[in-house]
Scaffold this motif. Structure first.
Motif, PDB file in Angstrom:
ATOM      1  N   ALA A 219       0.727  -1.266   0.077  1.00 14.44           N
ATOM      2  CA  ALA A 219      -0.257  -0.072   0.021  1.00 14.44           C
ATOM      3  C   ALA A 219       0.851   1.384  -0.034  1.00 14.44           C
ATOM      4  N   SER A 220       2.298   1.231   0.287  1.00 12.43           N
ATOM      5  CA  SER A 220       2.922   2.226   0.676  1.00 12.43           C
ATOM      6  C   SER A 220       3.915   2.441  -0.837  1.00 12.43           C
ATOM      7  N   GLY A 221       3.583   1.755  -1.986  1.00 11.19           N
ATOM      8  CA  GLY A 221       4.223   1.630  -3.184  1.00 11.19           C
ATOM      9  C   GLY A 221       3.659   2.664  -3.914  1.00 11.19           C
TER      10      GLY A 221
ATOM     11  N   LEU B  76       1.745   2.231  -6.898  1.00 12.63           N
ATOM     12  CA  LEU B  76       0.519   1.699  -7.302  1.00 12.63           C
ATOM     13  C   LEU B  76      -0.236   1.665  -5.998  1.00 12.63           C
ATOM     14  N   GLY B  77       0.211   1.328  -4.868  1.00 10.67           N
ATOM     15  CA  GLY B  77      -0.533   1.178  -3.711  1.00 10.67           C
ATOM     16  C   GLY B  77      -1.211   2.378  -3.305  1.00 10.67           C
TER      17      GLY B  77
ATOM     18  N   ARG C 184       7.205   1.206   5.516  1.00 14.28           N
ATOM     19  CA  ARG C 184       7.006   2.451   5.876  1.00 14.28           C
ATOM     20  C   ARG C 184       5.662   2.643   6.379  1.00 14.28           C
TER      21      ARG C 184
ATOM     22  N   ALA D 274       8.353 -11.438   3.713  1.00 12.35           N
ATOM     23  CA  ALA D 274       9.473 -12.663   3.717  1.00 12.35           C
ATOM     24  C   ALA D 274       9.252 -13.535   5.187  1.00 12.35           C
TER      25      ALA D 274
ATOM     26  N   ALA E 222      -0.305  -6.127  -4.360  1.00 10.93           N
ATOM     27  CA  ALA E 222       0.663  -5.256  -5.166  1.00 10.93           C
ATOM     28  C   ALA E 222       2.187  -5.114  -4.261  1.00 10.93           C
TER      29      ALA E 222
ATOM     30  N   ALA F 297      10.299  -4.632  -6.495  1.00 14.44           N
ATOM     31  CA  ALA F 297       9.769  -4.545  -7.701  1.00 14.44           C
ATOM     32  C   ALA F 297      10.815  -3.795  -8.697  1.00 14.44           C
TER      33      ALA F 297
ATOM     34  N   SER G   3       0.902  -8.532 -11.595  1.00 18.11           N
ATOM     35  CA  SER G   3       1.976  -9.043 -12.143  1.00 18.11           C
ATOM     36  C   SER G   3       2.386  -8.031 -13.152  1.00 18.11           C
TER      37      SER G   3
ATOM     38  N   SER H 195       1.160  -3.285 -17.344  1.00 19.05           N
ATOM     39  CA  SER H 195       2.346  -2.902 -18.285  1.00 19.05           C
ATOM     40  C   SER H 195       3.096  -1.784 -17.310  1.00 19.05           C
TER      41      SER H 195
HETATM   42  N1  LIG Z   1       5.484   0.342 -11.661  1.00 18.84           N
HETATM   43  C1  LIG Z   1       5.428  -0.284 -12.568  1.00 18.84           C
HETATM   44  O1  LIG Z   1       5.758   0.228 -13.656  1.00 18.84           O
HETATM   45  C2  LIG Z   1       5.020  -1.850 -12.644  1.00 18.84           C
HETATM   46  C3  LIG Z   1       4.674  -2.409 -13.955  1.00 18.84           C
HETATM   47  C4  LIG Z   1       4.328  -3.721 -13.967  1.00 18.84           C
HETATM   48  C5  LIG Z   1       3.892  -4.362 -12.611  1.00 18.84           C
HETATM   49  N2  LIG Z   1       4.391  -3.815 -11.432  1.00 18.84           N
HETATM   50  C6  LIG Z   1       3.827  -4.467 -10.240  1.00 18.84           C
HETATM   51  O2  LIG Z   1       3.189  -3.678  -9.767  1.00 18.84           O
HETATM   52  C7  LIG Z   1       3.046  -3.726  -8.166  1.00 18.84           C
HETATM   53  C8  LIG Z   1       3.516  -2.395  -7.241  1.00 18.84           C
HETATM   54  O3  LIG Z   1       4.597  -1.915  -7.987  1.00 18.84           O
HETATM   55  P1  LIG Z   1       5.240  -0.438  -7.574  1.00 18.84           P
HETATM   56  O4  LIG Z   1       5.727   0.141  -8.799  1.00 18.84           O
HETATM   57  O5  LIG Z   1       4.230   0.269  -6.758  1.00 18.84           O
HETATM   58  O6  LIG Z   1       6.395  -0.655  -6.623  1.00 18.84           O
HETATM   59  P2  LIG Z   1       7.152  -0.158  -5.313  1.00 18.84           P
HETATM   60  O7  LIG Z   1       6.518   1.283  -5.499  1.00 18.84           O
HETATM   61  O8  LIG Z   1       8.519  -0.532  -5.434  1.00 18.84           O
HETATM   62  O9  LIG Z   1       6.166  -0.570  -3.987  1.00 18.84           O
HETATM   63  C9  LIG Z   1       6.470  -2.082  -3.521  1.00 18.84           C
HETATM   64  C10 LIG Z   1       5.845  -2.058  -2.317  1.00 18.84           C
HETATM   65  O10 LIG Z   1       5.710  -3.375  -1.826  1.00 18.84           O
HETATM   66  C11 LIG Z   1       6.349  -3.118  -0.613  1.00 18.84           C
HETATM   67  N3  LIG Z   1       7.193  -4.162  -0.245  1.00 18.84           N
HETATM   68  C12 LIG Z   1       8.287  -4.604  -0.843  1.00 18.84           C
HETATM   69  N4  LIG Z   1       8.915  -5.546  -0.054  1.00 18.84           N
HETATM   70  C13 LIG Z   1       8.275  -6.192   0.613  1.00 18.84           C
HETATM   71  C14 LIG Z   1       8.219  -7.113   1.626  1.00 18.84           C
HETATM   72  N5  LIG Z   1       9.452  -7.853   1.616  1.00 18.84           N
HETATM   73  N6  LIG Z   1       7.222  -7.275   2.596  1.00 18.84           N
HETATM   74  C15 LIG Z   1       6.369  -6.562   2.525  1.00 18.84           C
HETATM   75  N7  LIG Z   1       6.056  -5.528   1.788  1.00 18.84           N
HETATM   76  C16 LIG Z   1       6.970  -5.372   0.846  1.00 18.84           C
HETATM   77  C17 LIG Z   1       6.782  -2.116  -0.373  1.00 18.84           C
HETATM   78  O11 LIG Z   1       6.737  -1.637   1.142  1.00 18.84           O
HETATM   79  P3  LIG Z   1       7.371  -0.522   1.523  1.00 18.84           P
HETATM   80  O12 LIG Z   1       7.382   0.922   0.981  1.00 18.84           O
HETATM   81  O13 LIG Z   1       7.424  -0.213   3.136  1.00 18.84           O
HETATM   82  O14 LIG Z   1       9.161  -0.858   1.260  1.00 18.84           O
HETATM   83  C18 LIG Z   1       5.894  -1.211  -1.276  1.00 18.84           C
HETATM   84  O15 LIG Z   1       4.698  -0.790  -0.519  1.00 18.84           O
HETATM   85  C19 LIG Z   1       4.184  -4.682  -7.952  1.00 18.84           C
HETATM   86  O16 LIG Z   1       3.857  -6.118  -7.778  1.00 18.84           O
HETATM   87  C20 LIG Z   1       5.060  -4.997  -9.353  1.00 18.84           C
HETATM   88  O17 LIG Z   1       5.680  -5.786  -9.614  1.00 18.84           O
HETATM   89  C21 LIG Z   1       4.721  -2.373 -11.433  1.00 18.84           C
END
Ligand SMILES: NC(=O)c1ccc[n+]([C@@H]2O[C@H](COP(=O)([O-])OP(=O)(O)OC[C@H]3O[C@@H](n4cnc5c(N)ncnc54)[C@H](OP(=O)(O)O)[C@@H]3O)[C@@H](O)[C@H]2O)c1
Length: 307
Positions: free
Chosen positions: A8-10, A12-13, A34, A49, A69, A73, A111, A158
């Motif tokens: 949720a802090s990411g 997309l989140g 976070r 993990a 989500a 990443a 994904s 994407s």
């Molecule tokens: N961004 C893109 O362009 C894109 C494209 C295709 C698919 N995706 C997919 O979309 C999803 C979200 O991506 P995003 O860009 O939002 O990624 P992001 O900004 O890197 O956020 C990742 C999130 O996952 C959490 N996280 C990471 N490691 C973790 C762990 N060990 N335990 C619990 N939480 C964990 C992080 O928490 P903290 O903030 O606390 O570290 C954060 O909330 C992912 O599944 C990614 O594969 C993204």
């Protein structure tokens, strides 16, 4: 409906939480570390993990729907620690999917287009994953784990773009800042994607979660464009010179893992199932993401005042 959002802090989140602002039911948000309020919700720090911690927190959350989500990443992080990437992206997905199945909750796994190898592009749901990176391999393994439980959805999104809502800049923010600051931005001319804005992706995932759809679905944008073209269109949109964007080929940038040439997605199945959802082109999304004040024609054509 009680919804659990992992990650949720990411980037997309943040958009998922914003889209859920007016959701009448309960929303439980998880992050890794976070904390701090986001759109009225404070994410609980749960390390995916740690399977025991996940199980205990899941029992407490009692979700009816899970949008998973969270992920490691960044491609480079996964390459640097493949074992951790598989623990977080694949093993934790198996744990969560199993917990969701036990409760009869719907499970939506987010994904990526990077499960594909990029040899031909316009990938459909039936195409077999062929990832080139540890990130792609760990996410593809997560897909297998998700699809092993009933009523699960794998939404392959994407490349996502848009400004950050969570305080950490996105690549989009960095490009805008660099262009406005007169710093060059180097982008690949030979890497093609089908980008979608973060807001549309978040709404799509929530609608998908509420629907009865089961299986794999591609959620990408309407265009197949190169990273270079995205940057050039952004520069033009901001009224800045296209020359601020420097073209590069993938083979000119040394990388420990091969970069896919074309992982654009064919999202026609999603569009057919959810035709009313927003699906902006990059240009249309830019008008909303970076509004620019048009110069009135009279001012634009007026001769410069003598100094
Ligand atoms: N961004 C893109 O362009 C894109 C494209 C295709 C698919 N995706 C997919 O979309 C999803 C979200 O991506 P995003 O860009 O939002 O990624 P992001 O900004 O890197 O956020 C990742 C999130 O996952 C959490 N996280 C990471 N490691 C973790 C762990 N060990 N335990 C619990 N939480 C964990 C992080 O928490 P903290 O903030 O606390 O570290 C954060 O909330 C992912 O599944 C990614 O594969 C993204």
């Amino acid at each position: 409906m009680r919804i659990l959002i992992t990650g949720a802090s990411g980037q997309l989140g943040g958009y998922l939480l914003r889209a859920l602002r007016d959701h009448g039911g309960e929303v439980v948000a998880w992050s890794r570390s976070r904390a701090g309020e986001l759109f009225g919700r404070v994410p609980h720090p749960i390390d995916l993990a740690d399977a025991r911690a996940v199980e205990a927190a899941f029992d407490e959350a009692r979700p009816e729907v899970v949008i998973h989500a969270a992920a490691m990443a960044r491609v480079s992080d996964c390459h640097a620690d493949p074992e951790k990437a598989h623990r977080v992206n694949a093993a934790a997905t198996a744990t969560l999917a199993g917990l969701a199945a036990r409760r009869g909750a719907r499970f939506v796994y987010v994904s990526t287009d990077l499960v594909f190898g990029g040899d031909r592009g316009r990938y459909a749901e039936a195409d077999a994953p062929s990832p080139l990176s540890e990130y792609g391999r760990s996410k593809a393994a997560g897909e297998v784990a998700a699809l092993a439980v009933p009523r699960a959805v794998v939404a392959r999104v994407s490349l996502l773009y848009g400004p950050s809502l969570v305080g950490r800049p996105t690549f989009f923010d960095e490009q805008v800042a660099a262009l406005r600051g007169g710093r060059p931005v180097t982008l690949f001319a030979d890497e093609h994607r089908s980008p979608l804005d973060l807001a549309s992706a978040a709404v799509a995932l929530l609608e998908l979660a509420k629907s009865g759809f089961v299986g794999v679905l591609h959620v990408g944008g309407p265009e197949r464009i190169s990273r270079l073209e995205m940057g050039q269109r952004l520069a033009e949109h901001l009224g800045l010179a296209r020359e601020g964007i420097v073209a590069m080929r993938r083979d000119e940038a040394p990388a420990p893992e091969p970069r896919p040439r074309d992982v654009s997605l064919d999202s026609s199945r999603w569009r057919h199932a959810f035709p009313t959802l927003s699906w902006p082109t990059y240009g249309e999304a830019l008008l909303i993401l970076c509004p620019v004040t048009p110069v009135p024609p009279s001012a634009a054509s007026a001769p410069a005042a003598p100094s």
